[in-house]
Scaffold this motif. Sequence first.
Motif, PDB file in Angstrom:
ATOM      1  N   ASN A 155      -6.354  -4.528   1.107  1.00 51.13           N
ATOM      2  CA  ASN A 155      -5.013  -5.090   1.069  1.00 51.13           C
ATOM      3  C   ASN A 155      -4.367  -5.158   2.451  1.00 51.13           C
ATOM      4  O   ASN A 155      -3.956  -6.214   2.894  1.00 51.13           O
ATOM      5  N   CYS A 156      -4.301  -4.037   3.158  1.00 50.05           N
ATOM      6  CA  CYS A 156      -3.576  -3.994   4.434  1.00 50.05           C
ATOM      7  C   CYS A 156      -4.487  -3.982   5.653  1.00 50.05           C
ATOM      8  O   CYS A 156      -4.036  -4.222   6.765  1.00 50.05           O
TER       9      CYS A 156
ATOM     10  N   HIS B  51      -3.768   2.497  -1.170  1.00 50.89           N
ATOM     11  CA  HIS B  51      -4.753   1.595  -0.577  1.00 50.89           C
ATOM     12  C   HIS B  51      -5.813   1.200  -1.588  1.00 50.89           C
ATOM     13  O   HIS B  51      -6.078   1.925  -2.552  1.00 50.89           O
TER      14      HIS B  51
ATOM     15  N   CYS C  85       0.823  -1.209   0.000  1.00 50.36           N
ATOM     16  CA  CYS C  85       0.000   0.000   0.000  1.00 50.36           C
ATOM     17  C   CYS C  85       0.857   1.259   0.000  1.00 50.36           C
ATOM     18  O   CYS C  85       0.472   2.276  -0.584  1.00 50.36           O
TER      19      CYS C  85
ATOM     20  N   CYS D 278      -9.067  -0.983   4.059  1.00 49.23           N
ATOM     21  CA  CYS D 278      -8.332  -1.303   2.841  1.00 49.23           C
ATOM     22  C   CYS D 278      -8.397  -2.814   2.615  1.00 49.23           C
ATOM     23  O   CYS D 278      -8.169  -3.597   3.540  1.00 49.23           O
TER      24      CYS D 278
END
Length: 106
Positions: free
Chosen positions: A94-95, A72, A67, A92
């Motif tokens: 992803n994270c 994000h 990210c 987010c």
Amino acid sequence: MKRGLVTESHVVIYCDTCGDVLTDADGESICFDTTHQAVGFLNVKVSGWSYDGDRVTCDACSGAAECAVKGHRWAPGWQQEIWPVSGAQAACNNCGITKSELAQEN
């Protein structure tokens, strides 16, 4: 045959970035007999954790690093800034950081 209380050594995997320990579904750390066995487990079985031959990185730190480079990834419905009004937490994909946590960092 071993009997009674016996001290044995084992290998446990920790993230080199944050120090998080690799755990099983019950939250218990996973113990390996050898470093080779632990590396094999990382390379085959664990989603998000990685070993590059030098450093171990957990899924959260891998996501945060990605990210930091790419930005994000918010769910499409969160593109509109409605989260402060509804009180819902946009995270987010992803994270896992939420928009409110991100706002506090900035």
